[in-house]
Scaffold this motif. Structure first.
Motif, PDB file in Angstrom:
ATOM      1  N   ASP A  32       0.831  -1.229   0.053  1.00 51.99           N
ATOM      2  CA  ASP A  32      -0.174   0.100   0.056  1.00 51.99           C
ATOM      3  C   ASP A  32       0.858   1.328  -0.074  1.00 51.99           C
ATOM      4  O   ASP A  32       0.466   2.206  -0.688  1.00 51.99           O
ATOM      5  CB  ASP A  32      -0.886  -0.143   1.356  1.00 51.99           C
ATOM      6  N   ASP A  88       0.420   6.759   3.632  1.00 50.62           N
ATOM      7  CA  ASP A  88       0.355   5.532   4.331  1.00 50.62           C
ATOM      8  C   ASP A  88       1.112   5.318   5.603  1.00 50.62           C
ATOM      9  O   ASP A  88       1.207   4.462   6.194  1.00 50.62           O
ATOM     10  CB  ASP A  88       0.658   4.501   3.419  1.00 50.62           C
ATOM     11  N   HIS A 113      -4.686   6.207   6.149  1.00 50.30           N
ATOM     12  CA  HIS A 113      -5.803   5.494   6.506  1.00 50.30           C
ATOM     13  C   HIS A 113      -5.629   4.912   7.896  1.00 50.30           C
ATOM     14  O   HIS A 113      -6.854   4.184   8.332  1.00 50.30           O
ATOM     15  CB  HIS A 113      -6.323   4.792   5.438  1.00 50.30           C
ATOM     16  N   HIS A 114      -4.655   5.092   8.562  1.00 49.13           N
ATOM     17  CA  HIS A 114      -4.600   4.442   9.985  1.00 49.13           C
ATOM     18  C   HIS A 114      -5.425   5.521  10.938  1.00 49.13           C
ATOM     19  O   HIS A 114      -5.455   6.556  11.105  1.00 49.13           O
ATOM     20  CB  HIS A 114      -3.040   4.404  10.277  1.00 49.13           C
ATOM     21  N   THR A 133      -4.725   3.157   1.719  1.00 48.73           N
ATOM     22  CA  THR A 133      -4.075   4.516   1.324  1.00 48.73           C
ATOM     23  C   THR A 133      -4.219   4.844  -0.426  1.00 48.73           C
ATOM     24  O   THR A 133      -4.708   5.766  -0.935  1.00 48.73           O
ATOM     25  CB  THR A 133      -2.777   5.078   1.761  1.00 48.73           C
ATOM     26  N   ASP A 163      -3.628  -4.184   0.835  1.00 50.67           N
ATOM     27  CA  ASP A 163      -3.877  -3.830   2.106  1.00 50.67           C
ATOM     28  C   ASP A 163      -5.345  -4.306   2.545  1.00 50.67           C
ATOM     29  O   ASP A 163      -6.032  -4.199   3.546  1.00 50.67           O
ATOM     30  CB  ASP A 163      -4.058  -2.219   2.173  1.00 50.67           C
TER      31      ASP A 163
HETATM   32 MN   LIG Z   1      -2.078   1.146   4.399  1.00 45.62          MN
END
Ligand SMILES: [Mn+2]
Length: 327
Positions: A32, A88, A113-114, A133, A163
């Motif tokens: 990702d 990411d 996107h975490h 991401t 991912d």
């Molecule tokens: Mn990721």
């Protein structure tokens, strides 16, 4: 055109205003991270930007087919950039050494996107409901109406696919399939990507898998499985740390197991942990936060100082508490 978050417009505005970019990702980059960084880099180059892509650690072998000549380069000493974009990467620390190049930038953008993202940049686009991401980058390109070329489609498809565990994880949404479909329409080579990423690995990894199956441990209730990877295991098998990606899924897949843990010796008194959860009620990102790490509810990690046994005891105890609380 459908409405889109204001932050996308803001990021596009910044991109249009600047000329030189450095796109960075996290240490030990995964599919990702690499797919998002390089997909965005190609798009910006198409727009006439000067783009450098930089990672602290080398690209794992299985992703090398995605990386064209000269795509990744270490910036020259003292080189300055108008804009640095991290993709990411959940925290500034996770950038590792490449954090250095941040100092001289005019503006710093964080696209991720975490859920544990610490919003460390000047402009932060953090969307935890997105499974990768790569999907965020895809959206950015769509809103910008920039062309998605075949190499970009390969990169972004790899990001989305890796991912989501090949569109299998619970985070996968209808939109993920739409994104995947459009990327295949734009020329992403599904067969080639899946063959390179999922269907081939070096012999050293096969030896490491042998180690996984012969050495994993189970808690008495069989809900926690864990495994140690010591430096000597790498020497013995000839494996690289890259070869460990996805090993944990072999523990996670054991039927009664709810939480899988891999402990990897970084230094004699420093351990890298990876956790996976099969239950929506057990959030391993929260467990990892206790140790200064983070990630996603179902997949997270941390680096913990201390003797191996002390680290193992602390982590397993924390997982047990999370399992108990989930009942
Ligand atoms: Mn990721």
């Amino acid at each position: 055109m459908k409405s889109y978050p204001k932050i996308i417009g803001r990021i596009l505005e910044i991109i249009r205003e600047h000329k030189t970019f450095c796109i960075v990702g996290h240490v030990r980059p995964d599919g990702d991270c690499i797919g998002s960084q390089l997909g965005l880099a190609l798009a910006l180059r198409n727009e006439g930007k000067r783009v450098t892509v930089w990672n602290q650690d080398a690209i794992p072998l299985k992703y090398k087919f995605l990386v064209g000549d000269g795509l990744i380069e270490k910036p020259k000493r003292g080189e300055k950039f108008d804009c640095v974009i991290a993709t990411d990467c959940a925290s500034f620390e996770r950038l590792g050494k490449v954090g250095e190049c941040i100092g001289a930038r005019k503006i710093f953008i964080n696209i991720d996107h975490h859920e544990s993202n610490t919003r460390y940049a000047d402009v932060n686009w953090v969307s935890p409901r997105e499974p990768s991401t790569g999907e965020l980058i895809f959206r950015l390109l769509k809103v910008a109406r920039w062309p998605i070329t075949k190499p970009m489609a390969d990169l972004l498809f790899t990001a989305v696919s890796t991912d989501t565990g090949s569109f299998q994880y619970a985070t996968t949404r209808p939109g993920t399939f739409h994104t995947g479909a459009e990327l295949v329409t734009r020329g992403a080579n599904l067969a080639k990507i899946c063959d390179e990423v999922y269907q081939s690995y070096p012999l050293s990894r096969a030896k490491l898998l042998k180690h996984v199956y012969s050495k994993f441990r189970l808690s008495p209730d069989e809900k926690i499985a864990w495994l140690w990877l010591k430096k000597k295991d790498f020497v013995r098998t000839g494996a690289e740390t890259d070869d460990t990606e996805g090993l944990i899924d072999h523990l996670r897949a054991i039927e009664p197991v709810i939480v899988a843990c891999v402990f990897e010796e970084v230094e004699p008194e420093l351990t890298r942990i990876s956790l996976r959860s099969k239950s929506a009620a057990v959030n391993v990102s929260e467990v990892c936060k206790l140790f200064g790490g983070g990630g996603h509810p179902a997949a997270a990690g941390a680096r913990i100082p201390g003797t191996p046994l002390a680290v193992q005891r602390k982590v397993i105890a924390a997982v047990k508490r999370a399992l108990k609380a989930a009942k």
